[in-house]
Write a protein that holds these residues in place. Structure first.
Motif, PDB file in Angstrom:
ATOM      1  N   LYS A 112       0.807  -1.232   0.000  1.00 49.45           N
ATOM      2  CA  LYS A 112       0.000   0.000   0.000  1.00 49.45           C
ATOM      3  C   LYS A 112       0.838   1.278   0.000  1.00 49.45           C
ATOM      4  CE  LYS A 112      -0.720   0.582   5.007  1.00 49.45           C
ATOM      5  NZ  LYS A 112      -1.754   0.719   6.068  1.00 49.45           N
ATOM      6  N   ASN A 113       2.157   1.151   0.174  1.00 44.41           N
ATOM      7  CA  ASN A 113       2.974   2.361   0.175  1.00 44.41           C
ATOM      8  C   ASN A 113       4.437   2.011  -0.114  1.00 44.41           C
ATOM      9  OD1 ASN A 113       4.166   1.464   2.694  1.00 44.41           O
ATOM     10  ND2 ASN A 113       2.373   2.289   3.753  1.00 44.41           N
ATOM     11  N   GLY A 114       5.236   3.043  -0.280  1.00 43.98           N
ATOM     12  CA  GLY A 114       6.641   2.867  -0.602  1.00 43.98           C
ATOM     13  C   GLY A 114       7.438   2.205   0.501  1.00 43.98           C
ATOM     14  N   ARG A 115       7.049   2.431   1.757  1.00 44.86           N
ATOM     15  CA  ARG A 115       7.760   1.784   2.867  1.00 44.86           C
ATOM     16  C   ARG A 115       7.631   0.275   2.771  1.00 44.86           C
ATOM     17  NH1 ARG A 115       6.547  -0.682   7.402  1.00 44.86           N
ATOM     18  NH2 ARG A 115       4.316  -0.307   7.094  1.00 44.86           N
ATOM     19  N   GLN A 116       6.427  -0.205   2.497  1.00 45.81           N
ATOM     20  CA  GLN A 116       6.226  -1.641   2.374  1.00 45.81           C
ATOM     21  C   GLN A 116       6.994  -2.202   1.177  1.00 45.81           C
ATOM     22  OE1 GLN A 116       1.952  -2.276   2.297  1.00 45.81           O
ATOM     23  NE2 GLN A 116       1.878  -2.535   4.522  1.00 45.81           N
ATOM     24  N   GLN A 117       6.963  -1.513   0.058  1.00 45.62           N
ATOM     25  CA  GLN A 117       7.690  -1.998  -1.114  1.00 45.62           C
ATOM     26  C   GLN A 117       9.184  -2.098  -0.815  1.00 45.62           C
ATOM     27  OE1 GLN A 117       7.045   0.127  -4.797  1.00 45.62           O
ATOM     28  NE2 GLN A 117       8.623  -1.024  -5.887  1.00 45.62           N
ATOM     29  N   LYS A 118       9.739  -1.076  -0.183  1.00 48.49           N
ATOM     30  CA  LYS A 118      11.164  -1.084   0.151  1.00 48.49           C
ATOM     31  C   LYS A 118      11.491  -2.241   1.088  1.00 48.49           C
ATOM     32  CE  LYS A 118      14.778   2.042   1.904  1.00 48.49           C
ATOM     33  NZ  LYS A 118      15.264   1.305   3.086  1.00 48.49           N
ATOM     34  N   LEU A 119      10.639  -2.492   2.070  1.00 49.07           N
ATOM     35  CA  LEU A 119      10.889  -3.539   3.058  1.00 49.07           C
ATOM     36  C   LEU A 119      10.865  -4.925   2.407  1.00 49.07           C
ATOM     37  CD1 LEU A 119      11.446  -3.707   6.075  1.00 49.07           C
ATOM     38  CD2 LEU A 119       8.988  -3.876   6.463  1.00 49.07           C
ATOM     39  N   GLU A 142      11.198  -5.641  -0.881  1.00 51.30           N
ATOM     40  CA  GLU A 142      12.292  -5.751  -1.853  1.00 51.30           C
ATOM     41  C   GLU A 142      13.619  -6.010  -1.150  1.00 51.30           C
ATOM     42  OE1 GLU A 142      12.480  -2.515  -4.579  1.00 51.30           O
ATOM     43  OE2 GLU A 142      10.630  -3.065  -5.614  1.00 51.30           O
ATOM     44  N   GLU A 143      13.888  -5.301  -0.061  1.00 55.16           N
ATOM     45  CA  GLU A 143      15.141  -5.514   0.676  1.00 55.16           C
ATOM     46  C   GLU A 143      15.185  -6.889   1.322  1.00 55.16           C
ATOM     47  OE1 GLU A 143      15.520  -2.193   3.322  1.00 55.16           O
ATOM     48  OE2 GLU A 143      16.375  -0.896   1.748  1.00 55.16           O
ATOM     49  N   TYR A 144      14.027  -7.411   1.707  1.00 61.20           N
ATOM     50  CA  TYR A 144      13.983  -8.773   2.249  1.00 61.20           C
ATOM     51  C   TYR A 144      14.470  -9.775   1.216  1.00 61.20           C
ATOM     52  CZ  TYR A 144      11.870 -13.305   3.314  1.00 61.20           C
ATOM     53  OH  TYR A 144      11.665 -14.651   3.500  1.00 61.20           O
ATOM     54  N   PHE A 145      13.975  -9.680  -0.012  1.00 63.81           N
ATOM     55  CA  PHE A 145      14.434 -10.599  -1.051  1.00 63.81           C
ATOM     56  C   PHE A 145      15.884 -10.330  -1.432  1.00 63.81           C
ATOM     57  CE2 PHE A 145       9.934 -11.549  -1.616  1.00 63.81           C
ATOM     58  CZ  PHE A 145       9.987 -12.909  -1.902  1.00 63.81           C
ATOM     59  N   GLN A 146      16.226  -9.079  -1.608  1.00 66.60           N
ATOM     60  CA  GLN A 146      17.576  -8.735  -2.057  1.00 66.60           C
ATOM     61  C   GLN A 146      18.644  -9.135  -1.042  1.00 66.60           C
ATOM     62  OE1 GLN A 146      18.151  -4.552  -2.826  1.00 66.60           O
ATOM     63  NE2 GLN A 146      20.072  -4.876  -3.911  1.00 66.60           N
ATOM     64  N   ASN A 147      18.389  -8.893   0.232  1.00 68.24           N
ATOM     65  CA  ASN A 147      19.421  -9.073   1.261  1.00 68.24           C
ATOM     66  C   ASN A 147      19.341 -10.399   2.010  1.00 68.24           C
ATOM     67  OD1 ASN A 147      20.236  -6.428   0.665  1.00 68.24           O
ATOM     68  ND2 ASN A 147      18.871  -5.561   2.219  1.00 68.24           N
ATOM     69  N   ALA A 148      18.205 -11.092   1.942  1.00 71.98           N
ATOM     70  CA  ALA A 148      18.032 -12.279   2.780  1.00 71.98           C
ATOM     71  C   ALA A 148      17.467 -13.481   2.029  1.00 71.98           C
ATOM     72  CB  ALA A 148      17.112 -11.932   3.965  1.00 71.98           C
ATOM     73  N   ALA A 149      16.288 -13.365   1.473  1.00 73.02           N
ATOM     74  CA  ALA A 149      15.572 -14.542   0.965  1.00 73.02           C
ATOM     75  C   ALA A 149      16.246 -15.181  -0.236  1.00 73.02           C
ATOM     76  CB  ALA A 149      14.135 -14.166   0.621  1.00 73.02           C
ATOM     77  N   ILE A 150      16.685 -14.387  -1.197  1.00 72.78           N
ATOM     78  CA  ILE A 150      17.255 -14.968  -2.410  1.00 72.78           C
ATOM     79  C   ILE A 150      18.499 -15.788  -2.094  1.00 72.78           C
ATOM     80  CG2 ILE A 150      18.442 -14.417  -4.573  1.00 72.78           C
ATOM     81  CD1 ILE A 150      16.439 -12.200  -5.042  1.00 72.78           C
ATOM     82  N   SER A 151      19.415 -15.231  -1.321  1.00 71.19           N
ATOM     83  CA  SER A 151      20.649 -15.971  -1.022  1.00 71.19           C
ATOM     84  C   SER A 151      20.357 -17.219  -0.197  1.00 71.19           C
ATOM     85  CB  SER A 151      21.644 -15.069  -0.285  1.00 71.19           C
ATOM     86  OG  SER A 151      21.089 -14.579   0.923  1.00 71.19           O
ATOM     87  N   ALA A 152      19.418 -17.144   0.741  1.00 71.50           N
ATOM     88  CA  ALA A 152      19.076 -18.311   1.558  1.00 71.50           C
ATOM     89  C   ALA A 152      18.445 -19.404   0.702  1.00 71.50           C
ATOM     90  CB  ALA A 152      18.128 -17.902   2.683  1.00 71.50           C
ATOM     91  N   ALA A 172      17.110 -10.926   7.487  1.00 71.89           N
ATOM     92  CA  ALA A 172      15.665 -10.803   7.307  1.00 71.89           C
ATOM     93  C   ALA A 172      14.961 -10.136   8.481  1.00 71.89           C
ATOM     94  CB  ALA A 172      15.061 -12.189   7.089  1.00 71.89           C
ATOM     95  N   ALA A 173      15.694  -9.807   9.535  1.00 65.06           N
ATOM     96  CA  ALA A 173      15.088  -9.280  10.758  1.00 65.06           C
ATOM     97  C   ALA A 173      14.178  -8.067  10.531  1.00 65.06           C
ATOM     98  CB  ALA A 173      16.167  -8.961  11.782  1.00 65.06           C
ATOM     99  N   PRO A 174      14.579  -7.076   9.726  1.00 64.89           N
ATOM    100  CA  PRO A 174      13.679  -5.922   9.529  1.00 64.89           C
ATOM    101  C   PRO A 174      12.327  -6.304   8.942  1.00 64.89           C
ATOM    102  CG  PRO A 174      15.892  -5.411   8.765  1.00 64.89           C
ATOM    103  CD  PRO A 174      15.876  -6.886   9.042  1.00 64.89           C
ATOM    104  N   TYR A 175      12.299  -7.356   8.161  1.00 60.79           N
ATOM    105  CA  TYR A 175      11.060  -7.838   7.540  1.00 60.79           C
ATOM    106  C   TYR A 175      10.287  -8.754   8.493  1.00 60.79           C
ATOM    107  CZ  TYR A 175       8.350 -10.883   4.316  1.00 60.79           C
ATOM    108  OH  TYR A 175       7.374 -11.617   3.695  1.00 60.79           O
ATOM    109  N   GLU A 225       2.435  -1.745  11.761  1.00 62.17           N
ATOM    110  CA  GLU A 225       3.167  -1.302  10.567  1.00 62.17           C
ATOM    111  C   GLU A 225       3.652  -2.528   9.797  1.00 62.17           C
ATOM    112  OE1 GLU A 225       6.228   1.363  12.111  1.00 62.17           O
ATOM    113  OE2 GLU A 225       5.023   3.041  11.359  1.00 62.17           O
ATOM    114  N   PRO A 226       2.747  -3.281   9.199  1.00 65.05           N
ATOM    115  CA  PRO A 226       3.112  -4.538   8.536  1.00 65.05           C
ATOM    116  C   PRO A 226       3.993  -4.311   7.320  1.00 65.05           C
ATOM    117  CG  PRO A 226       0.867  -3.936   7.991  1.00 65.05           C
ATOM    118  CD  PRO A 226       1.316  -2.972   9.043  1.00 65.05           C
TER     119      PRO A 226
END
Length: 267
Positions: free
Chosen positions: A49-56, A58-68, A120-123, A130-131
């Protein structure tokens, strides 16, 4: 997303053999799909619903999920946003698995991965007030026999088209899958420039029964040109004119979504 019902035709029965084009039969014989290992795919759609969620997310996949997930054997993970979205964009994640067991055990294995949990902690640790996203819709697919593995296109700016074909019952859905596999529609796709990334039969998810596939193009101009070429192809006209493959007998509707890859997407 755009949705439309296909124009209707007539009844299905009959066999494919004996009336398929010779080139289609030859391609069928050389592919040996029975010997290929068929992948499974999870397609996640994150409603944001907003840019904060998109950033969160996207960063989850970029920094955590993809490599795992890569460490667990899930290679070539695609992460996409909508092309010209209506309202706020959704995030699409395409995750291939080599087996159903890999899909089932991935969450538990990732939870034991200390590097993943830290990244992945921030996600993972957001508050309910603030989901990270509004909801996730997940579908699970098995690859088609005649395209058993995801095919990664050249790494350059690209447009992707995600298409979902819904059928009114399971028998009709299987018939459309047969049209792609045994009747040779996938072979024609590749020949005319409708470059596929994956084809999958939905096992779990919304709008069942359905099959879903993804195509890739340089841009919208190439998209329009290659679909026009496909529509006028003699072999396609012959197959689509067969009574057993009439649209009103095997399809209820089509949904298509245009996507662009994120900078970190592996597809």
């Amino acid at each position: 997303m755009k949705r439309r019902n296909f124009v209707k035709s007539s009844m299905l029965t009959g066999a494919v053999a004996g009336i398929l084009p010779a080139s289609t039969i030859e391609a069928k014989q050389t592919q040996n799909p029975q010997n290929a290992e068929r992948q499974f795919y999870e397609l996640r759609v994150y409603t944001l619903k907003n840019g904060r969620q998109q950033k969160l997310v996207e960063e989850y996949f970029q920094n955590a999920a993809i490599s795992a997930l890569n460490k667990l054997g899930s290679k070539s993970i695609g992460v996409f946003t909508e092309y010209l979205p209506q309202g706020y964009t959704k995030l699409f994640a395409l995750i291939p698995y080599n087996s159903m067991n890999d899909f089932i055990t991935a969450p538990e294995k990732m939870a034991k991965d200390a590097a993943y949990m830290q990244a992945a902690a921030p996600y993972l640790n957001v508050q309910a007030t603030e989901p990270a996203y509004e909801r996730v819709e997940s579908s699970f697919f098995r690859a088609f026999t005649h395209m058993p593995q995801l095919e990664v296109p050249e790494k350059k700016p690209r447009l992707f088209e995600l298409r979902r074909y819904e059928s009114h019952n399971e028998t009709a859905g299987k018939k459309k899958i047969e049209m792609f596999n045994e009747a040779g529609e996938i072979t024609i796709f590749k020949r005319v420039g409708l470059t596929p990334v994956f084809f999958g039969e939905a096992l779990i998810g919304p709008m069942l029964p359905n099959l879903t596939y993804m195509l890739t193009f340089d841009d919208m101009a190439e998209h329009d040109k290659n679909w026009k070429t496909f529509g006028s192809d003699p072999e396609w006209k012959k197959i689509s004119g067969m009574p057993e493959y009439a649209n009103d007998k095997i399809l209820s509707s089509i949904t298509r979504t245009f996507l662009i890859p994120t900078a970190f997407s592996q597809v």
